[in-house]
Scaffold this active site. Structure first.
Site, PDB file in Angstrom:
ATOM      1  CB  CYS A  20      -0.859  -0.003   1.258  1.00  0.00           C
ATOM      2  SG  CYS A  20       0.170   0.018   2.746  1.00  0.00           S
ATOM      3  CD  GLU A 134      -3.174   1.170  12.962  1.00  0.00           C
ATOM      4  OE1 GLU A 134      -2.756   0.365  12.099  1.00  0.00           O
ATOM      5  OE2 GLU A 134      -4.247   1.791  12.855  1.00  0.00           O
ATOM      6  CB  THR A 173      -5.627   1.717   9.579  1.00  0.00           C
ATOM      7  OG1 THR A 173      -4.380   1.050   9.848  1.00  0.00           O
ATOM      8  CG2 THR A 173      -5.595   3.130  10.099  1.00  0.00           C
ATOM      9  CB  CYS A 203      -6.405   2.546   5.479  1.00  0.00           C
ATOM     10  SG  CYS A 203      -5.625   1.008   5.008  1.00  0.00           S
ATOM     11  CB  SER A 231       1.106  -8.901   8.637  1.00  0.00           C
ATOM     12  OG  SER A 231       0.304  -8.098   7.807  1.00  0.00           O
ATOM     13  CB  SER A 232      -3.132  -6.469  12.004  1.00  0.00           C
ATOM     14  OG  SER A 232      -4.509  -6.236  12.023  1.00  0.00           O
ATOM     15  CG  ASN A 233      -2.472  -5.804   6.071  1.00  0.00           C
ATOM     16  OD1 ASN A 233      -2.520  -6.322   4.973  1.00  0.00           O
ATOM     17  ND2 ASN A 233      -1.318  -5.417   6.623  1.00  0.00           N
TER      18      ASN A 233
HETATM   19  O1  0JX Z   1       0.054  -5.536  11.341  1.00  0.00           O
HETATM   20  P1  0JX Z   1      -0.357  -4.479  10.335  1.00  0.00           P
HETATM   21  O2  0JX Z   1      -1.296  -4.975   9.312  1.00  0.00           O
HETATM   22  O3  0JX Z   1      -0.866  -3.259  11.028  1.00  0.00           O
HETATM   23  O4  0JX Z   1       0.981  -3.981   9.642  1.00  0.00           O
HETATM   24  P2  0JX Z   1       1.809  -4.461   8.381  1.00  0.00           P
HETATM   25  O5  0JX Z   1       1.593  -5.874   8.052  1.00  0.00           O
HETATM   26  O6  0JX Z   1       3.213  -4.028   8.614  1.00  0.00           O
HETATM   27  O7  0JX Z   1       1.159  -3.608   7.200  1.00  0.00           O
HETATM   28  C1  0JX Z   1       1.592  -2.345   6.846  1.00  0.00           C
HETATM   29  C2  0JX Z   1       1.513  -1.305   7.902  1.00  0.00           C
HETATM   30  C3  0JX Z   1       0.100  -1.000   8.240  1.00  0.00           C
HETATM   31  C4  0JX Z   1      -0.191  -0.005   9.072  1.00  0.00           C
HETATM   32  O8  0JX Z   1      -1.453   0.403   9.139  1.00  0.00           O
HETATM   33 FE1  SF4 Z   2      -1.038   0.833   4.452  1.00  0.00          FE
HETATM   34 FE2  SF4 Z   2      -1.565   0.849   7.060  1.00  0.00          FE
HETATM   35 FE3  SF4 Z   2      -1.404   3.123   5.725  1.00  0.00          FE
HETATM   36 FE4  SF4 Z   2      -3.435   1.477   5.294  1.00  0.00          FE
HETATM   37  S1  SF4 Z   2      -2.994   2.610   7.184  1.00  0.00           S
HETATM   38  S2  SF4 Z   2      -2.247   2.595   3.756  1.00  0.00           S
HETATM   39  S3  SF4 Z   2      -2.428  -0.531   5.540  1.00  0.00           S
HETATM   40  S4  SF4 Z   2       0.269   1.639   6.072  1.00  0.00           S
END
Ligand code: 0JX
Ligand code: SF4
Length: 319
Positions: A20, A134, A173, A203, A231-233
């Site tokens: 992203c 986060e 997010t 997001c 990785s949460s997402n």
């Molecule tokens: O564990 P998350 O999904 O929050 O982080 P990841 O896998 O590093 O993804 C990119 C950072 C996302 C932040 O919102």
């Molecule tokens: Fe990427 Fe996290 Fe930003 Fe969404 S909030 S654009 S997943 S880094």
């Protein structure tokens, strides 16, 4: 079924998938900091949750630590994309350190919202996962104990608030869009005056990747999400695939993690990747299928993304 039929496979490649804009920017920040200041540059927490990305940056001179206390005063430090509690930049400033904040602008936006509601006298509730960086960072925008955390609709039923008329909420997010709808509904039912974002703070990238998975999940015998266990997402994408009707959905960090036995007899596989997983690893997974099956790749695109975030000014200035 003949042998040649048994070896035929369709890969449904989800789009959008993978990096992203916030991840792109965060990795660029580390690379540009190494160019500007030379090695070592310290990074507090994995810049994004991906071992391949972290190992690559480490090989270029980045040093990854969990706490600011582990960094020397005289080297630059970068804060990860997930965001940090207010105490972290404050401690870096107190030590006269050079620091660059790689918090995604969409996470920073949530930080600002939380602070604004609190200044307006509202008590904050955060929907997020306990202990995730986060969530720790967003809750840490306000003094300890000021933000209440809820993870489930059941938590909403028991959370103890100061004044049910003076509440606001924010979210992580990277949550499951569908699960969050239920939690927000529970909050609004118990606290009708609660204020918050239009829907939640999930997001665009999280939303788009989940929608793309939904579009292919029920057509696939199996679905693989390239991503890390922290990785949460990425983990949410595995859950979304299961809930959308895919009977076998798995997280894999690399092609070597694929359980080929579990995939025996399958004819169609969905492939996607979390926001922190580089395309090179997705290609590695596709190549592993190509080596074993007569593979057809079909791209299933449900949205186009053209979001880009600038790196901080300090890295754009000439030395
Ligand atoms: O564990 P998350 O999904 O929050 O982080 P990841 O896998 O590093 O993804 C990119 C950072 C996302 C932040 O919102
Ligand atoms: Fe990427 Fe996290 Fe930003 Fe969404 S909030 S654009 S997943 S880094």
């Amino acid at each position: 079924m003949t042998d040649s039929q048994a070896k035929t496979l369709t890969l449904y490649l989800a789009a959008p998938r993978g990096f992203c804009a916030g991840v792109d920017r965060a990795i660029k920040i580390v690379e540009m900091a190494l160019q500007k200041w030379g090695a070592p540059v310290y990074v507090r927490h994995e810049i994004v949750h991906n071992k391949y990305v972290v190992d690559d940056l480490r090989s270029k001179g980045a040093v990854f630590v969990e706490e600011l206390e582990e960094c020397p005063d005289d080297r630059p430090v970068i804060f990860s994309a997930h965001g940090v509690p207010k105490t972290v930049p404050a401690a870096a400033a107190a030590r006269d350190m050079v620091y660059v904040d790689a918090t995604c602008p969409l996470v920073s936006k949530v930080h600002i919202e939380a602070a604004r509601h609190s200044q307006n006298g509202l008590q904050m509730i955060m929907i997020g996962h306990a202990g995730h960086p986060e969530t720790v960072g967003t809750m840490g925008q306000l003094p300890d104990g000021e933000v209440l955390l809820v993870e489930t609709p059941e938590d909403v039923a028991t959370v103890e608030v100061r004044d049910p008329e003076r509440l606001a909420f924010v979210t992580q997010t990277t949550l499951s869009v569908d699960d969050t709808i239920d939690i927000v509904a529970a909050l609004k039912e118990r606290f009708p005056s609660i204020v918050g974002p239009h829907k939640e703070d999930i997001c665009y990238a999280t939303t788009n990747r989940q929608l793309a998975v939904k579009a292919i999940a029920s057509d696939c015998d199996a679905l693989l999400v390239v991503g890390a266990p922290n990785s949460s997402n990425s983990k949410r994408l595995v859950e979304v695939a299961s809930k959308a009707g895919c009977s076998y959905s798995q997280l894999v960090q690399r092609a070597a993690d694929i359980d080929w036995r579990a995939l025996e007899g399958i004819r169609s596989v969905g492939i996607t990747a979390g926001a922190s997983a580089p395309e090179v690893l997705i290609n590695e997974v596709i190549d592993a299928f190509r080596a074993r099956y007569d593979t057809t790749v079909e791209l299933v695109e449900t949205a186009q993304e053209n979001v880009e975030f600038k790196v901080p000014r300090v890295l754009r200035e000439k030395v």
